[in-house]
Design an enzyme around this catalytic site. Sequence first.
Site, PDB file in Angstrom:
ATOM      1  N   ASN A 151       0.798  -1.219   0.000  1.00 38.61           N
ATOM      2  CA  ASN A 151       0.000   0.000   0.000  1.00 38.61           C
ATOM      3  C   ASN A 151       0.832   1.270   0.000  1.00 38.61           C
ATOM      4  O   ASN A 151       0.290   2.355  -0.189  1.00 38.61           O
ATOM      5  CB  ASN A 151      -0.958   0.015   1.204  1.00 38.61           C
ATOM      6  N   GLN A 181      -5.140  -3.989  -1.281  1.00 44.83           N
ATOM      7  CA  GLN A 181      -4.748  -3.034  -2.332  1.00 44.83           C
ATOM      8  C   GLN A 181      -4.750  -3.673  -3.716  1.00 44.83           C
ATOM      9  O   GLN A 181      -4.831  -2.978  -4.721  1.00 44.83           O
ATOM     10  CB  GLN A 181      -3.359  -2.448  -2.051  1.00 44.83           C
ATOM     11  N   THR A 239     -25.747  -9.496  12.208  1.00 41.00           N
ATOM     12  CA  THR A 239     -26.720  -9.268  11.129  1.00 41.00           C
ATOM     13  C   THR A 239     -26.014  -8.646   9.930  1.00 41.00           C
ATOM     14  O   THR A 239     -25.236  -7.700  10.084  1.00 41.00           O
ATOM     15  CB  THR A 239     -27.843  -8.345  11.640  1.00 41.00           C
ATOM     16  N   CYS A 324      -2.686   5.116   7.887  1.00 38.31           N
ATOM     17  CA  CYS A 324      -2.745   4.582   9.246  1.00 38.31           C
ATOM     18  C   CYS A 324      -1.532   4.980  10.081  1.00 38.31           C
ATOM     19  O   CYS A 324      -1.494   4.711  11.267  1.00 38.31           O
ATOM     20  CB  CYS A 324      -2.865   3.067   9.197  1.00 38.31           C
TER      21      CYS A 324
HETATM   22  N1  PLP Z   1      -4.412  -4.059   4.264  1.00 38.30           N
HETATM   23  C1  PLP Z   1      -3.935  -3.133   3.427  1.00 38.30           C
HETATM   24  C2  PLP Z   1      -2.822  -3.488   2.491  1.00 38.30           C
HETATM   25  C3  PLP Z   1      -4.460  -1.832   3.423  1.00 38.30           C
HETATM   26  O1  PLP Z   1      -3.968  -0.915   2.588  1.00 38.30           O
HETATM   27  C4  PLP Z   1      -5.502  -1.529   4.327  1.00 38.30           C
HETATM   28  C5  PLP Z   1      -6.068  -0.165   4.389  1.00 38.30           C
HETATM   29  O2  PLP Z   1      -5.416   0.808   4.083  1.00 38.30           O
HETATM   30  C6  PLP Z   1      -5.984  -2.552   5.162  1.00 38.30           C
HETATM   31  C7  PLP Z   1      -5.409  -3.802   5.106  1.00 38.30           C
HETATM   32  C8  PLP Z   1      -7.096  -2.316   6.128  1.00 38.30           C
HETATM   33  O3  PLP Z   1      -8.332  -2.260   5.445  1.00 38.30           O
HETATM   34  P1  PLP Z   1      -9.602  -1.558   6.129  1.00 38.30           P
HETATM   35  O4  PLP Z   1      -9.368  -0.096   6.067  1.00 38.30           O
HETATM   36  O5  PLP Z   1     -10.770  -1.987   5.279  1.00 38.30           O
HETATM   37  O6  PLP Z   1      -9.688  -2.085   7.506  1.00 38.30           O
END
Ligand code: PLP
Length: 379
Positions: A151, A181, A239, A324
């Site tokens: 990512n 991704q 649900t 993140c």
């Molecule tokens: N894995 C990867 C490679 C991601 O880029 C992301 C989100 O940026 C996630 C997992 C997490 O996904 P989600 O935001 O749907 O929890």
Amino acid sequence: MNTLTYFDYAATTPLRPEALEAMAAALAHFGNPSSRYAYGREAAHRVKEHRETVARALGCAPGEVFFTSCGTEGDNWAIRKGVELGRRRGRHIVTTAVEHAAVLETCRDLERQGYELTCLRPDRQGRIGVEQLRAALRPDTALVSMMLMNNETGVVLPVADCVRAVKAFDPGILFHCDAVQGFLKLPDPLAATGADLITVSGHKVGGPKGVGALYVKKGVRLAPLLTGGGQEEGLRSGTEATAQIAGFAAACQAVMADTGRLERTAAVKAYTLERLQAAIPALEVISPGDAPHICAVTLPGYPSEVLVRVLGDQGICISSGSACHKGKPSHVFAAMGLPRPWLSGALRLSFAPDSTREEADRLIAALTQASQSIFPTMS
Ligand code: PLP
């Protein structure tokens, strides 16, 4: 507010109109798919159709698709219950240092509980090789978790080859792939990788936030992470989020129908990279990305947080890495062994099929101007 110029599609994507329309219809039909009367059965029928659509997008059977609340849930489920399934084999997990936190933090949590973790290091380009993985496998390896597309760098990991290597070593080792991704960003369907478990997420493909899916290969007897009412064939209680699922499926359908999307995305990314390098001599490319939509660059020594903020004030959205991280240096770029000034100035650009050259020109002009008004530190 300036018009929005968005180059952060790896963080999230705008909701596609088809998804919005499908969600509005699903919200209006408020039936619970578990209810036995006709109104509930109609909701269940719609979820069944949406599962078929997502299965087509994954290249698998509908019975192998289980809806989740997000990619993070899919990663947690696959890894936590995957190692349980492999407990008789042992307590060794193999993953990579470039995984998303949803995988890395889950593996580290298991490490604290007594599992042994091997984290494969990437090379300077962010690549992980099949040989590296082969060398890490042990008789007590229970699970391998490897992402498909990074990512932050856009590097595609050799998942299909790695699955073959793992299964040749021992077919009993489970292979999980975080394809959040990579979903709908490569010509081949994900199930063709041969992985046992594959995580995808709705909001990276024009669907809503709050929905994802875990592919569980037929025959893999994964236990549920969430127990309760027994929805999703007993594997994922709660649900069904009927509107989110409807929006996710509609987005998948719309993306699949756009057959030229990968070429258009790659073309605008290539244009942007070429013009950026010409406009800003100090700019270095960390990774051009195999992915059509992601690349990483750096202005060595510049504070990327400031660059992101300056551009953001002009309505131009880019990222200093994964959304993140929230300001922390990227663990991915650090694992690649980039020099400190490269880490501080790292920027991720991510594109969509509808990104335009005019938008790219706005980004290039703004970044050029910002690089002239902000001073780098080379420590
Ligand atoms: N894995 C990867 C490679 C991601 O880029 C992301 C989100 O940026 C996630 C997992 C997490 O996904 P989600 O935001 O749907 O929890």
